[in-house]
Motif scaffolding. Structure first.
Motif, PDB file in Angstrom:
ATOM      1  N   GLY A 300      50.993  43.434  28.521  1.00 24.75           N
ATOM      2  CA  GLY A 300      50.205  43.021  27.361  1.00 24.75           C
ATOM      3  C   GLY A 300      48.741  42.798  27.667  1.00 24.75           C
ATOM      4  O   GLY A 300      48.004  42.257  26.850  1.00 24.75           O
ATOM      5  N   ILE A 301      48.295  43.226  28.850  1.00 27.66           N
ATOM      6  CA  ILE A 301      46.896  43.058  29.263  1.00 27.66           C
ATOM      7  C   ILE A 301      46.233  44.433  29.304  1.00 27.66           C
ATOM      8  O   ILE A 301      46.540  45.267  30.163  1.00 27.66           O
ATOM      9  N   THR A 302      45.319  44.674  28.360  1.00 31.79           N
ATOM     10  CA  THR A 302      44.588  45.942  28.342  1.00 31.79           C
ATOM     11  C   THR A 302      43.474  45.915  29.381  1.00 31.79           C
ATOM     12  O   THR A 302      42.697  44.958  29.444  1.00 31.79           O
ATOM     13  N   ARG A 303      43.402  46.952  30.189  1.00 31.38           N
ATOM     14  CA  ARG A 303      42.438  46.972  31.289  1.00 31.38           C
ATOM     15  C   ARG A 303      42.058  48.417  31.612  1.00 31.38           C
ATOM     16  O   ARG A 303      42.628  49.355  31.039  1.00 31.38           O
ATOM     17  N   ASP A 304      41.117  48.589  32.531  1.00 28.56           N
ATOM     18  CA  ASP A 304      40.675  49.931  32.913  1.00 28.56           C
ATOM     19  C   ASP A 304      41.235  50.354  34.259  1.00 28.56           C
ATOM     20  O   ASP A 304      40.692  51.229  34.917  1.00 28.56           O
ATOM     21  N   TRP A 305      42.306  49.719  34.705  1.00 26.14           N
ATOM     22  CA  TRP A 305      42.984  50.092  35.940  1.00 26.14           C
ATOM     23  C   TRP A 305      44.491  50.004  35.710  1.00 26.14           C
ATOM     24  O   TRP A 305      44.963  49.305  34.812  1.00 26.14           O
ATOM     25  N   VAL A 306      45.267  50.700  36.556  1.00 27.44           N
ATOM     26  CA  VAL A 306      46.724  50.741  36.403  1.00 27.44           C
ATOM     27  C   VAL A 306      47.400  49.730  37.311  1.00 27.44           C
ATOM     28  O   VAL A 306      48.122  48.847  36.857  1.00 27.44           O
ATOM     29  N   GLY A 307      47.156  49.833  38.617  1.00 25.42           N
ATOM     30  CA  GLY A 307      47.746  48.906  39.575  1.00 25.42           C
ATOM     31  C   GLY A 307      49.041  49.429  40.185  1.00 25.42           C
ATOM     32  O   GLY A 307      49.641  50.388  39.708  1.00 25.42           O
ATOM     33  N   ASN A 308      49.478  48.741  41.247  1.00 22.63           N
ATOM     34  CA  ASN A 308      50.697  49.102  41.964  1.00 22.63           C
ATOM     35  C   ASN A 308      51.712  47.967  41.854  1.00 22.63           C
ATOM     36  O   ASN A 308      51.340  46.794  41.970  1.00 22.63           O
ATOM     37  N   PRO A 309      52.989  48.289  41.648  1.00 26.05           N
ATOM     38  CA  PRO A 309      54.008  47.236  41.502  1.00 26.05           C
ATOM     39  C   PRO A 309      54.193  46.436  42.798  1.00 26.05           C
ATOM     40  O   PRO A 309      54.306  47.007  43.884  1.00 26.05           O
ATOM     41  N   ARG A 310      54.219  45.115  42.652  1.00 24.73           N
ATOM     42  CA  ARG A 310      54.471  44.226  43.778  1.00 24.73           C
ATOM     43  C   ARG A 310      55.292  43.029  43.285  1.00 24.73           C
ATOM     44  O   ARG A 310      55.264  42.661  42.114  1.00 24.73           O
ATOM     45  N   GLN A 311      56.033  42.412  44.210  1.00 25.39           N
ATOM     46  CA  GLN A 311      56.748  41.172  43.911  1.00 25.39           C
ATOM     47  C   GLN A 311      55.759  40.013  44.020  1.00 25.39           C
ATOM     48  O   GLN A 311      55.121  39.839  45.064  1.00 25.39           O
ATOM     49  N   LEU A 312      55.644  39.235  42.946  1.00 24.46           N
ATOM     50  CA  LEU A 312      54.702  38.115  42.922  1.00 24.46           C
ATOM     51  C   LEU A 312      55.476  36.808  43.096  1.00 24.46           C
ATOM     52  O   LEU A 312      56.352  36.471  42.304  1.00 24.46           O
TER      53      LEU A 312
END
Length: 352
Positions: A300-312
């Motif tokens: 739900g966060i619109t941004r200009d990057w995609v990112g990589n999945p990680r366990q937080l």
């Protein structure tokens, strides 16, 4: 032979001499001249009035200035020196600067007063939760006692409920709060504690919230938000939260402090969600597997990057999948998913 006399001389003596009338001069040149003089005077007066240096004499003030005790603003005397254009400009700039500073000071004062001002609203969704304002130490509304509130129990024609000392008329929802309703036990009393604990008996339906956590107080106050939107406000209840005059007590101020802490916590969580937005996910419990992936709008966060999945891994919270920017991948709170490429935007997970 008869001689005829010449009577021309006599006739000339007795005849009346008629003179030709003199030619009259036209009046329009005089009228035109008068109009021209008037226009010149008016024009001179206008130029004098609008002239920045005021050097052109003003005929009207010159002609009638001696008849008045008023000073001629367009033809100053030696006692009233004419300011230069530069002086006038500097004076105007100083006046404008002074006025701007006064407006800014007034605006800042008003903002400080508004920031410190207590909200006199009787009930409001933004009264405290999500707002910096607090209830005012002024109240002109209705104040009821516990016996008076008890008269509006579930069997009453108009049931009332109270939360944190604020009373609402829930007659419109009588099927819920009247006899046989699923929430009938709330009518006629302040059962604030039960709104958080879920203990709907005589021991739990009380207004004593001692020992409750900040989160629990937030849950209780959430019901004020609900009631204030759906039902009429009746007044305040004399008791732990309000005095006989309806003014907030120390217990109410503690509630406000708890809500302020909760606001700070929610704000911090919001910043974490923006920093570490959640992944999209699909779980197949039957197959024992799941897939998580990141997009520019995941979590739900619109941004200009995609990112990589990680366990937080955050203290006090369940481990979740988050989309992480490249610059934050070394954060110690993050762990890679097994059998998933570190640079991939999606990962397949085996469920235990």
């Amino acid at each position: 032979m008869v001689q005829l006399k010449d009577d021309s001389s006599e006739a000339s003596e007795h005849s009346t001499v008629i003179k030709a009338p003199e030619e009259q001069k036209p009046l329009w040149p005089y009228l035109l001249l008068t109009v021209a003089i008037a226009l010149l005077a008016i024009g001179a007066h206008f130029i004098q009035k609008t002239s920045p240096d005021g050097k052109l004499p003003c005929p009207f003030h010159a002609a009638f200035g001696s008849l008045s005790n008023l000073k001629n603003p367009h033809n100053p005397t030696s006692d009233d020196p004419v300011p230069s254009n530069e002086q006038t400009s500097q004076t105007e700039q100083k006046e404008q600067t002074s006025q701007t500073e006064q407006r800014e000071q007034t605006s800042q004062t008003e903002q400080r007063e508004q920031a410190d001002q207590y909200d006199s609203t009787l009930y409001s969704e933004e009264l405290v939760y999500g707002s910096k304002k607090k209830l005012a130490n002024v109240y002109r509304g209705r104040v009821l006692t516990k016996p008076e509130l008890a008269e509006h129990g579930p069997s009453s024609e108009r049931p009332w409920v109270a939360v944190l000392g604020q009373i609402y008329d829930v007659a419109a929802g009588k099927r819920h709060y009247g006899d046989g309703g699923s929430y009938h036990f709330f009518a006629g009393k302040d059962g604030s504690r039960a709104y958080s604990t879920g203990q709907f008996d005589d021991e739990g339906l009380i207004d004593d919230i001692t020992g409750t956590t900040v989160q629990q107080i937030g849950e209780i106050y959430h019901w004020i938000n609900i009631f204030s939107k759906k039902y009429p406000f009746v007044g305040r209840l004399e008791g732990p939260f309000f005095t006989a005059g309806g003014l907030p007590t120390a217990h109410w101020r503690e509630v406000e402090d708890s809500l302020s802490q909760l606001n700070a916590i929610e704000k911090e969580k919001g910043e974490v969600r923006r920093k570490f937005p959640s992944c999209n996910s699909h779980y197949d419990q039957g197959a024992g597997k799941a897939e998580v992936w990141c997009t520019e709008k995941s979590g739900g966060i619109t941004r200009d990057w995609v990112g990589n999945p990680r366990q937080l891994h955050l203290p006090g919270e369940t481990v979740r999948c988050a989309c992480i920017q490249e610059s934050l991948l070394d954060d110690p709170k993050l762990k890679e998913y097994p059998d998933c490429e570190p640079t991939s935007t999606s990962c397949k997970i085996k469920l235990n």
